[in-house]
Design an enzyme around this catalytic site. Sequence first.
Site, PDB file in Angstrom:
ATOM      1  N   TYR A 149       0.845  -1.200   0.000  1.00  0.00           N
ATOM      2  CA  TYR A 149       0.000   0.000   0.000  1.00  0.00           C
ATOM      3  C   TYR A 149       0.884   1.255   0.000  1.00  0.00           C
ATOM      4  O   TYR A 149       0.800   2.089  -0.900  1.00  0.00           O
ATOM      5  CB  TYR A 149      -0.912  -0.019   1.221  1.00  0.00           C
ATOM      6  CG  TYR A 149      -1.870   1.150   1.324  1.00  0.00           C
ATOM      7  CD1 TYR A 149      -2.986   1.251   0.499  1.00  0.00           C
ATOM      8  CD2 TYR A 149      -1.667   2.153   2.272  1.00  0.00           C
ATOM      9  CE1 TYR A 149      -3.870   2.328   0.605  1.00  0.00           C
ATOM     10  CE2 TYR A 149      -2.547   3.225   2.387  1.00  0.00           C
ATOM     11  CZ  TYR A 149      -3.644   3.307   1.552  1.00  0.00           C
ATOM     12  OH  TYR A 149      -4.515   4.366   1.660  1.00  0.00           O
ATOM     13  N   ARG A 215      -3.359   9.591  16.674  1.00  0.00           N
ATOM     14  CA  ARG A 215      -3.898   9.789  15.326  1.00  0.00           C
ATOM     15  C   ARG A 215      -4.654  11.114  15.342  1.00  0.00           C
ATOM     16  O   ARG A 215      -4.993  11.635  16.402  1.00  0.00           O
ATOM     17  CB  ARG A 215      -4.873   8.654  14.948  1.00  0.00           C
ATOM     18  CG  ARG A 215      -4.260   7.275  14.859  1.00  0.00           C
ATOM     19  CD  ARG A 215      -3.293   7.135  13.696  1.00  0.00           C
ATOM     20  NE  ARG A 215      -2.776   5.775  13.578  1.00  0.00           N
ATOM     21  CZ  ARG A 215      -1.688   5.316  14.203  1.00  0.00           C
ATOM     22  NH1 ARG A 215      -0.992   6.120  14.999  1.00  0.00           N
ATOM     23  NH2 ARG A 215      -1.294   4.080  14.035  1.00  0.00           N
TER      24      ARG A 215
HETATM   25  N1  LIG Z   1     -10.300   6.924   4.493  1.00  0.00           N
HETATM   26  C1  LIG Z   1      -9.085   7.284   4.848  1.00  0.00           C
HETATM   27  O1  LIG Z   1      -8.837   7.576   6.039  1.00  0.00           O
HETATM   28  C2  LIG Z   1      -7.992   7.371   3.819  1.00  0.00           C
HETATM   29  C3  LIG Z   1      -6.710   7.773   4.266  1.00  0.00           C
HETATM   30  C4  LIG Z   1      -5.701   7.880   3.329  1.00  0.00           C
HETATM   31  C5  LIG Z   1      -5.943   7.637   1.982  1.00  0.00           C
HETATM   32  N2  LIG Z   1      -7.180   7.246   1.578  1.00  0.00           N
HETATM   33  C6  LIG Z   1      -7.365   6.961   0.154  1.00  0.00           C
HETATM   34  O2  LIG Z   1      -8.649   7.405  -0.287  1.00  0.00           O
HETATM   35  C7  LIG Z   1      -9.155   6.496  -1.260  1.00  0.00           C
HETATM   36  C8  LIG Z   1     -10.518   5.995  -0.835  1.00  0.00           C
HETATM   37  O3  LIG Z   1     -10.392   5.308   0.416  1.00  0.00           O
HETATM   38  P1  LIG Z   1     -11.673   4.871   1.252  1.00  0.00           P
HETATM   39  O4  LIG Z   1     -11.363   5.047   2.676  1.00  0.00           O
HETATM   40  O5  LIG Z   1     -12.879   5.501   0.682  1.00  0.00           O
HETATM   41  O6  LIG Z   1     -11.669   3.301   0.974  1.00  0.00           O
HETATM   42  P2  LIG Z   1     -12.850   2.371   0.390  1.00  0.00           P
HETATM   43  O7  LIG Z   1     -12.329   0.982   0.436  1.00  0.00           O
HETATM   44  O8  LIG Z   1     -14.128   2.671   1.085  1.00  0.00           O
HETATM   45  O9  LIG Z   1     -12.985   2.894  -1.097  1.00  0.00           O
HETATM   46  C9  LIG Z   1     -12.141   2.467  -2.130  1.00  0.00           C
HETATM   47  C10 LIG Z   1     -13.007   2.194  -3.336  1.00  0.00           C
HETATM   48  O10 LIG Z   1     -12.148   1.794  -4.428  1.00  0.00           O
HETATM   49  C11 LIG Z   1     -12.706   0.651  -5.038  1.00  0.00           C
HETATM   50  N3  LIG Z   1     -11.599  -0.109  -5.638  1.00  0.00           N
HETATM   51  C12 LIG Z   1     -10.587  -0.735  -5.017  1.00  0.00           C
HETATM   52  N4  LIG Z   1      -9.761  -1.299  -5.908  1.00  0.00           N
HETATM   53  C13 LIG Z   1     -10.271  -0.997  -7.134  1.00  0.00           C
HETATM   54  C14 LIG Z   1      -9.870  -1.293  -8.459  1.00  0.00           C
HETATM   55  N5  LIG Z   1      -8.761  -2.027  -8.722  1.00  0.00           N
HETATM   56  N6  LIG Z   1     -10.628  -0.833  -9.477  1.00  0.00           N
HETATM   57  C15 LIG Z   1     -11.748  -0.097  -9.232  1.00  0.00           C
HETATM   58  N7  LIG Z   1     -12.189   0.202  -8.008  1.00  0.00           N
HETATM   59  C16 LIG Z   1     -11.445  -0.251  -6.967  1.00  0.00           C
HETATM   60  C17 LIG Z   1     -13.384  -0.099  -3.911  1.00  0.00           C
HETATM   61  O11 LIG Z   1     -14.371  -1.014  -4.364  1.00  0.00           O
HETATM   62  C18 LIG Z   1     -13.974   1.032  -3.097  1.00  0.00           C
HETATM   63  O12 LIG Z   1     -15.263   1.391  -3.557  1.00  0.00           O
HETATM   64  C19 LIG Z   1      -8.110   5.391  -1.411  1.00  0.00           C
HETATM   65  O13 LIG Z   1      -7.277   5.684  -2.519  1.00  0.00           O
HETATM   66  C20 LIG Z   1      -7.319   5.484  -0.135  1.00  0.00           C
HETATM   67  O14 LIG Z   1      -5.998   5.007  -0.303  1.00  0.00           O
HETATM   68  C21 LIG Z   1      -8.209   7.111   2.472  1.00  0.00           C
END
Ligand SMILES: NC(=O)c1ccc[n+]([C@@H]2O[C@H](COP(=O)([O-])OP(=O)(O)OC[C@H]3O[C@@H](n4cnc5c(N)ncnc54)[C@H](O)[C@@H]3O)[C@@H](O)[C@H]2O)c1
Length: 325
Positions: A149, A215
Site C-alpha cells: 500500500y 492519530r
Molecule cells: N479513508 C481514509 O482515512 C484514507 C486515508 C488515506 C488515503 N485514503 C485513500 O482514499 C481512497 C478511498 O479510500 P476509502 O477510505 O474511501 O476506501 P474504500 O475501500 O471505502 O474505497 C475504495 C473504493 O475503491 C474501489 N476499488 C478498489 N480497488 C479498485 C480497483 N482495482 N478498481 C476499481 N475500483 C477499486 C473499492 O471497491 C472502493 O469502492 C483510497 O485511494 C485510499 O488510499 C483514504
Amino acid sequence: MSGRDHAVVTGGAGFVGSHLVDDLVADDYRVTAVDSFASGTPENVSHHADDDRFSLLQRDVRDPLPDFDSVDVIYHFASRASPTHFDSHPIEIAMTNSLGTRHVLEAAVEHDARVVVASTSEVYGDPEVHPQPESYRGNVSPRGPRAPYDESKRFAEALSMAYVRKHDVDARTVRIFNTYGPRMQLDDGRVIPNFLSQALAGDDLTVYGDGEQTRSFCYVTDLVDGIRRLADRPGLQGAVMNVGNTNEITIRELATVVRDVVDTPSEVTYEPRPTDDPDLRCPDVSTARERLDWEPKVPLRAGLAQTADHFRTRRHEIVGSTPED
Ligand SMILES: NC(=O)c1ccc[n+]([C@@H]2O[C@H](COP(=O)([O-])OP(=O)(O)OC[C@H]3O[C@@H](n4cnc5c(N)ncnc54)[C@H](O)[C@@H]3O)[C@@H](O)[C@H]2O)c1
C-alpha cells in the site's frame, strides 16, 4: 448530452469516493463512478440511481478506463485502504495504485482532464518528523507488510509527477490523513469503525498496544471540501497537499470519547500492536490553509455522533476487532 462538466470518480462507490460523488452531483456535475466493488458497494451511491447526471460503472482500474466522450476532471480514489486488506490483498492493492494510476493518467492525457490523485499519510511511514509537512520524505519500510500500500501510493505520486513533466497533465495530489464518517465498512479494520461497532454491541473496545499512539481524525465532509478546493483552484498543477485534522488524540483517549458518545458500558482491553503501526500521525496542513483557505470544521464528538447514527442502522453487520488505523 448536457453541457455539464464531466467528473469521473474512481472508487466512487467507496467511503470517501461516494461522499465526493454527492458533492459533485450537488454542484451539478455529470458524474461517473468507476468501481470494481472490491471494498465499496453500489448502496453507497444508490440514492443517485434515478439522477440522470450520475452513472455507476463496474470496472477495475487495473484495466484501462472505459471510452468516454469527454472528461474534465478525474478523481482517482480507487484503492482498498483498510489495513486488514494490506494482508489479504497486497498484490491487488499494489497493482491498483501503480497500473491503475497509469490508466487514469493516460485517460487524463487523452481528454486533457485535470486529475486529483488520492495519496495517503502512509507515504510518511513511521514518521521521524512530527507533525508531517509535505516536504518530509517519510520513513517507509519497502519490504514490510504495509509496503504494497505505502510504496504503491508513493509510486502513484511519482508517476503522476512524471505525467506532469512529460505530458503536461494537470495532476494534483492529496495526502489524506485518517478520515472517518458514515459509509465506512463496519469491518474495515480502522479504529473508529472498530470502536463504534464494539461500543454499539456493548463489547469491550480493543486497543492495540498501550494506546499512547496518536492519530488525528478528519470528518469526511471536511476532507471532501479540501479535495474539491484542491481540484478547483487554478495554478496548482503538480501540487501536493496534506488534508487532515490537526487535532491529535491518543487511541486511549479516543476510546474514552467513543464510550461517551455511544453511552455504552463497554470497557477497554489491550492487545499487541501490529507490525509497522506508526506511533504518531498528525498532519501539518499549513499548505492547505494558505493555498486553499481550507480548515476542518466538524468537531470529533459531532462527527462520531453522525457516524454512530449511521452504524446503528447497520447494526446487523457489526463485527469484532482489528488493527488501529
Ligand atoms: N479513508 C481514509 O482515512 C484514507 C486515508 C488515506 C488515503 N485514503 C485513500 O482514499 C481512497 C478511498 O479510500 P476509502 O477510505 O474511501 O476506501 P474504500 O475501500 O471505502 O474505497 C475504495 C473504493 O475503491 C474501489 N476499488 C478498489 N480497488 C479498485 C480497483 N482495482 N478498481 C476499481 N475500483 C477499486 C473499492 O471497491 C472502493 O469502492 C483510497 O485511494 C485510499 O488510499 C483514504
